[in-house]
Write an enzyme that holds these catalytic residues in place. Structure first.
Site, PDB file in Angstrom:
ATOM      1  N   THR A  90     -37.045  91.624  64.628  1.00 29.55           N
ATOM      2  CA  THR A  90     -37.095  90.311  63.992  1.00 29.55           C
ATOM      3  C   THR A  90     -36.788  89.218  65.007  1.00 29.55           C
ATOM      4  O   THR A  90     -36.183  89.465  66.047  1.00 29.55           O
ATOM      5  CB  THR A  90     -36.079  90.196  62.831  1.00 29.55           C
ATOM      6  OG1 THR A  90     -34.742  90.272  63.358  1.00 29.55           O
ATOM      7  CG2 THR A  90     -36.296  91.288  61.806  1.00 29.55           C
ATOM      8  N   CYS A  91     -37.194  88.028  64.660  1.00 26.24           N
ATOM      9  CA  CYS A  91     -36.934  86.872  65.522  1.00 26.24           C
ATOM     10  C   CYS A  91     -35.624  86.221  65.079  1.00 26.24           C
ATOM     11  O   CYS A  91     -35.592  85.085  64.611  1.00 26.24           O
ATOM     12  CB  CYS A  91     -38.100  85.894  65.424  1.00 26.24           C
ATOM     13  SG  CYS A  91     -38.018  84.541  66.599  1.00 26.24           S
ATOM     14  N   ASP A  92     -34.538  86.969  65.197  1.00 32.09           N
ATOM     15  CA  ASP A  92     -33.239  86.499  64.719  1.00 32.09           C
ATOM     16  C   ASP A  92     -32.154  87.111  65.589  1.00 32.09           C
ATOM     17  O   ASP A  92     -32.106  88.327  65.768  1.00 32.09           O
ATOM     18  CB  ASP A  92     -33.031  86.905  63.256  1.00 32.09           C
ATOM     19  CG  ASP A  92     -31.862  86.183  62.603  1.00 32.09           C
ATOM     20  OD1 ASP A  92     -30.761  86.168  63.196  1.00 32.09           O
ATOM     21  OD2 ASP A  92     -32.050  85.632  61.506  1.00 32.09           O
TER      22      ASP A  92
END
Length: 632
Positions: free
Chosen positions: A496-498
């Site tokens: 994820t982009c987190d």
């Protein structure tokens, strides 16, 4: 590389937490073992993945092992039966599985199948879960225990189910709910099977201690309890009150808490009986824990007892209390969910790439470099074991000073790049020297901060939500090369982009560590990691962060010949499916994209011959897996 068959236990402690289900083969691979077939050989988990890959089933995937689930149900019921026989207890055990713990059809169906010989039932905490329970042919003595807030529709269905022979218990949570039950009972003219939920004052320890004691959300205090008993007498329904439910807690770490809470529950049972309630069942709720770490101690992620000890303490305590009060022994009920399903599922994924916080060599210092670059490079000249902390301090100081100079424009980008490379080279040497001398104190903590990052093909938020939300620990180990000493330490980053999508707490043989010992990635094959004991709650609680959907799911059964049977396959969510979850119509998306392509062709910015390529790429994506797909 030198191979050592004992490495896995020294580093990862697999034998300690694996319960004999998860072991390491002489070839250094994680293996699965069916405890019911001890004479059969173990089966390599990487071998299973290779077989599934040949069938077109790729990682990331959730692997459910039906044999493990059957083992846990058998173990729990046998432990209660053995304790009942040893103590001379004069009533049976009737366990129920809380559907909320894992609501997947493949799981619930198998729990019902494996539990049928033991009259094992189900617990429903909502109308949908009651619908699931009533769709299963339970044994004639199995229970359906209905907990939670219930409206008239919920209660009506529960009472009507009695006409089909279901032993459906409506556990009253409040005086208001009792009034609704009385109204629906009069409407239907069918006697319900009633229970009352008593709020215990004893508070257990552990991560979920707030689910017990005075401040627990569900259950009635003594005043509410007596109001309900009196109201049932007034309504002529006291004869229907047959079960007392007292939830001990969740993932109870200390067996003495189990004994104390059981003792308090018995006091209520005795007093309610004296009030005229013809109680015949004592439901002691959940609480049976899972030893995720294998430490066998009272802590958030471990327990200081066995299943056998848990059952024995419960049976002995109830028998003593009932004998002292000269009451018949009640049917014992527990709602063990986590302990039944946790071990049966594991998440497996591949490592996509790495960010390494060291470098094998250092560049030469340029003539026009700032003198601090030369000072940084000079640290190598006095790097010896006795001065390792000093060298680390100096290297970090020079690097930080150079970063400050770069921000002020004194040092240019190429000088900064050389300085960073020199620093990473020093870091590699310091790490190697520290690994050979077992550093302690500040240096050990500082080196953990420069652990590598292994970027992995999974979503923490979808597949391991409790790791993110409540710092739950699960055993995590490489699936291969376990007879080869790991040469790196890393934290895990998901796809994820987190920045929260990371795992930085790991169960090792010597305790909990902020990094995981891993190997440099092999060039000729995937490097797999496994997260174990994820069968409880994780599938249902997962969310669609960045629109990563469910992974592929496979259910297998272990065979006596060391092979496995593929029982069920559920393909992971496609992009089209997850778009529909968030109210996008995939067909509308395709139409909108097609319109943009046609407009671009009309404007001359896209060639007509490119239309097929653009539309094909868009359609392929929308029908594809949400996770990273390796080229085939």
């Amino acid at each position: 590389m030198k191979q050592d068959h004992d490495l896995s236990e020294k580093i990862y402690g697999v034998d300690r937490w694996g319960k004999g289900l998860i072991t390491v083969s002489p070839e250094g691979e994680i293996s699965l073992n069916d405890p019911a077939q001890k004479s059969s050989g173990s089966i390599s988990l990487p071998g299973i993945l290779h077989d599934l890959e040949q069938r077109g089933i790729s990682t990331p995937l959730l692997l459910r092992v039906s044999s493990f689930l059957e083992n846990e149900i058998r173990h729990l019921n046998k432990s209660f039966t053995d304790a009942i026989e040893r103590v001379g207890y004069k009533a049976p055990y009737r366990g129920v599985f809380p559907i909320k713990v894992n609501q997947q059809a493949q799981v619930v169906d198998r729990i019902v199948e494996f539990g049928r010989p033991y009259d094992f039932g189900l617990e429903a905490g909502s109308k949908p879960e009651l619908v699931i329970a009533m769709a299963h042919r339970l044994s004639k003595d199995a229970l359906i225990v209905c907990n939670g807030v219930k409206d008239a529709e919920f209660i009506r269905l529960a009472i009507l189910s009695r006409r089909l022979g279901f032993n459906t218990v409506i556990v009253l949570e409040s005086p208001k709910e009792a009034e609704t039950v009385i109204e629906v009972t009069r409407e239907l003219g069918i006697d319900p099977f009633l229970g009352v939920r008593v709020k215990l004052t004893n508070q257990i320890g552990g991560k979920w201690q707030e689910s017990s004691g005075d401040r627990s959300t569900f259950g009635m205090n003594t005043d509410q309890l007596l109001r309900v008993v009196d109201r049932l007498k007034e309504a002529g329904l006291i004869h229907c009150l047959k079960l007392q439910h007292s939830h001990l807690g969740s993932q109870v770490p200390d067996v003495n808490d189990v004994r104390r809470a059981t003792s308090e529950a018995c006091r209520y049972f005795v007093e309610l009986t004296r009030e005229g309630a013809p109680l015949s069942h004592l439901d002691l709720g959940g609480g049976l824990g899972v030893d995720y770490t294998g430490e066998k101690r009272s802590s958030d992620n471990s327990i200081n007892y066995t299943v056998e000890e848990y059952c024995a303490n419960m049976v002995e305590t109830v028998a003593y209390a009932m004998d002292e009060a000269k009451l018949a022994h009640p049917v014992l009920v527990t709602e063990s969910g986590r302990a039944v399903v946790a071990t049966s599922s594991m998440l497996v994924f591949d490592v996509l790439e790495t960010t390494l916080y060291d470098a094998p060599d250092a560049p030469e210092v340029a003539m026009d470099d700032h003198h601090l670059v030369a000072d940084l490079a000079a640290v190598k000249g006095y790097l010896v074991r006795d001065r390792i902390q000093e060298c680390w301090n100096d290297a970090t100081f020079y690097r930080d000073e150079l970063r400050a100079l770069f921000r002020r424009g004194v040092v240019d980008l190429r000088q900064m790049a050389r300085a960073e490379r020199i620093y990473l080279s020093l870091t590699a040497q310091i790490k190697a020297m520290a690994a050979a001398s077992d550093p302690v104190g500040e240096l050990e903590e500082q080196l953990e901060k420069v652990a590598d990052v292994y970027h992995c093909n999974f979503s923490l938020f979808q597949s391991l939500p409790d790791v993110w939300a409540i710092d739950q620990l699960h055993p995590i180990v490489p699936l291969q090369m376990l007879n080869v000493k790991p040469d790196r330490r890393a934290i895990l980053s998901d796809i994820t982009c987190d920045s929260d999508g990371k795992v930085d707490q790991f169960i090792l043989a010597d305790g909990i560590s902020p990094s995981l010992p891993v190997h440099s990635l092999p060039e000729d094959r995937p490097y797999y990691l496994g997260v174990f004991f994820v069968g409880a709650y994780q599938e249902t609680l997962g969310d669609l962060h960045n629109l990563f959907g469910d992974t592929n799911v496979v259910t297998i059964d272990l065979r006596a010949d060391g092979g496995f049977d593929l029982l069920h396959e559920q393909e992971g969510d496609t992009i089209s499916e997850v778009l529909s979850y968030v109210e996008f119509d995939p067909a509308d998306c395709v139409a909108a994209f097609r319109k943009m392509v046609d407009e671009a062709i009309s404007e001359g910015s896209v060639k007509a011959s490119e239309r097929k390529i653009l539309m094909g790429a868009y359609r392929d994506s929308i029908n594809g897996y949400t996770y990273y797909e390796q080229p085939r």
